[in-house]
Design an enzyme around this catalytic site. Structure first.
Site, PDB file in Angstrom:
ATOM      1  N   PRO A  80       0.802  -1.231   0.000  1.00 46.35           N
ATOM      2  CA  PRO A  80       0.000   0.000   0.000  1.00 46.35           C
ATOM      3  C   PRO A  80       0.832   1.277   0.000  1.00 46.35           C
ATOM      4  O   PRO A  80       1.723   1.438   0.832  1.00 46.35           O
ATOM      5  CB  PRO A  80      -0.811  -0.095   1.297  1.00 46.35           C
ATOM      6  N   GLU A  81       0.563   2.141  -0.940  1.00 44.52           N
ATOM      7  CA  GLU A  81       1.106   3.499  -0.957  1.00 44.52           C
ATOM      8  C   GLU A  81      -0.104   4.435  -0.964  1.00 44.52           C
ATOM      9  O   GLU A  81      -1.222   4.000  -0.697  1.00 44.52           O
ATOM     10  CB  GLU A  81       2.001   3.709  -2.182  1.00 44.52           C
ATOM     11  N   ARG A 100      16.270  -0.231  -2.262  1.00 43.70           N
ATOM     12  CA  ARG A 100      14.958  -0.621  -2.812  1.00 43.70           C
ATOM     13  C   ARG A 100      15.080  -0.928  -4.307  1.00 43.70           C
ATOM     14  O   ARG A 100      15.847  -0.275  -5.028  1.00 43.70           O
ATOM     15  CB  ARG A 100      13.939   0.522  -2.629  1.00 43.70           C
ATOM     16  N   LYS A 157       0.284   8.138   3.763  1.00 44.96           N
ATOM     17  CA  LYS A 157      -0.164   6.746   3.857  1.00 44.96           C
ATOM     18  C   LYS A 157      -0.910   6.476   5.154  1.00 44.96           C
ATOM     19  O   LYS A 157      -1.088   5.324   5.529  1.00 44.96           O
ATOM     20  CB  LYS A 157       1.061   5.816   3.765  1.00 44.96           C
TER      21      LYS A 157
END
Ligand SMILES: [Zn+2]
Length: 275
Positions: free
Chosen positions: A2-3, A265, A70
């Site tokens: 989720p972003e 990342r 978020k």
């Protein structure tokens, strides 16, 4: 994972299911999902959290859930609930608790319950007084990347420095809501290499990026919005242009999408059209 768009979809779901309705029951399937503040660690569980949330919410009327970055902040009378979806969290509406359900909220005059489902348990809810909810929601965060998107000069000022632009975009204190997927997608839209140091970007590049970020987030909300969301890492079709598409042709120029680890990342970009 989720972003901002996925959290915005969760906010809309909670508004549809609960706003203006009285809480009937709080069902804590995993008391460690209720934490002392926003923490990714189940060991930060609030002692007696399940009882405290039930005491604060049952009988109270749900307000309109708000979102910043978020995070979701949801008012219930005198109490506020902060929600973070972590790495794998989502809300679903079911009669029975689904697998990995951590917390359920049921409302008067609505069938079933809204379940917070989180296989990896990095997500959480935290109880705060309603009059401290707005401050807790904004604590440590920059402006919302969708609802308060900075313009080109504003973005340049916020992300100034030597860091690669992809790394800077993930800094929630500078801009709230952009995560790994939407950082690489926005950079592809703007034609900017993720490795470019912020200080090397010119005004035109900042202007393109300032436009690309909210456009990317808005597009994703529209593409993914459903009564029940499925994440790409759960096997949903990948709707993105470069994310997790290493080796496949760029949709804009046909060159092969590259990938590398940047700032720890996975990062994806087109070496031909992201100069
Ligand atoms: Zn390309």
């Amino acid at each position: 994972m989720p972003e901002l768009p996925e959290v915005e979809i969760a906010r809309r779901q909670l508004a549809r299911w609960g706003e203006g309705r009285r809480v009937r029951e709080v069902i804590a399937r995993d008391a460690a999902a209720i934490r002392r503040g926003l923490s990714t660690r189940p060991s930060d569980a609030l002692p007696g959290g399940a009882e405290a949330v039930a005491r604060a919410l049952v009988g109270a009327t749900a307000g309109a859930p708000a979102r910043l970055g978020k995070r979701i902040g949801w008012r219930f009378g005198e109490a506020g609930l902060l929600v973070h979806l972590g790495m794998s969290g989502k809300w679903v509406r079911r009669e029975e608790p689904p697998p990995h359900a951590r917390l359920g909220l049921s409302f008067h005059d609505v069938d079933g319950a809204a379940w917070f489902v989180d296989p990896r348990r990095f997500g959480c809810v935290a109880l705060v007084p309603a009059d401290g909810l707005d401050a807790a929601l904004a604590d440590g965060l920059g402006p919302d990347a969708l609802d308060a998107a900075p313009d080109g000069p504003g973005l340049a000022a916020r992300l100034a420095g030597r860091r690669p632009i992809k790394v800077a975009l993930l800094d929630q204190a500078r801009l709230a809501g952009v995560g790994n997927i939407h950082a690489v997608e926005a950079l592809w839209r703007a034609g900017i290499s993720p490795h470019t140091p912020c200080e090397s970007l010119d005004a035109a590049a900042w202007a393109r990026l300032a436009q690309a970020i909210p456009a990317q987030l808005r597009w994703t909300v529209e593409a993914e919005e459903a009564d029940e969301i499925a994440y790409v890492n759960e096997g949903a079709a990948n709707p993105f242009a470069v994310y997790a598409r290493a080796g496949t042709p760029c949709r804009r120029c046909g060159a092969a999408i590259a990938s590398a680890i940047l700032g720890g990342r996975s990062t994806f970009w087109c070496p031909a059209c992201q100069g």
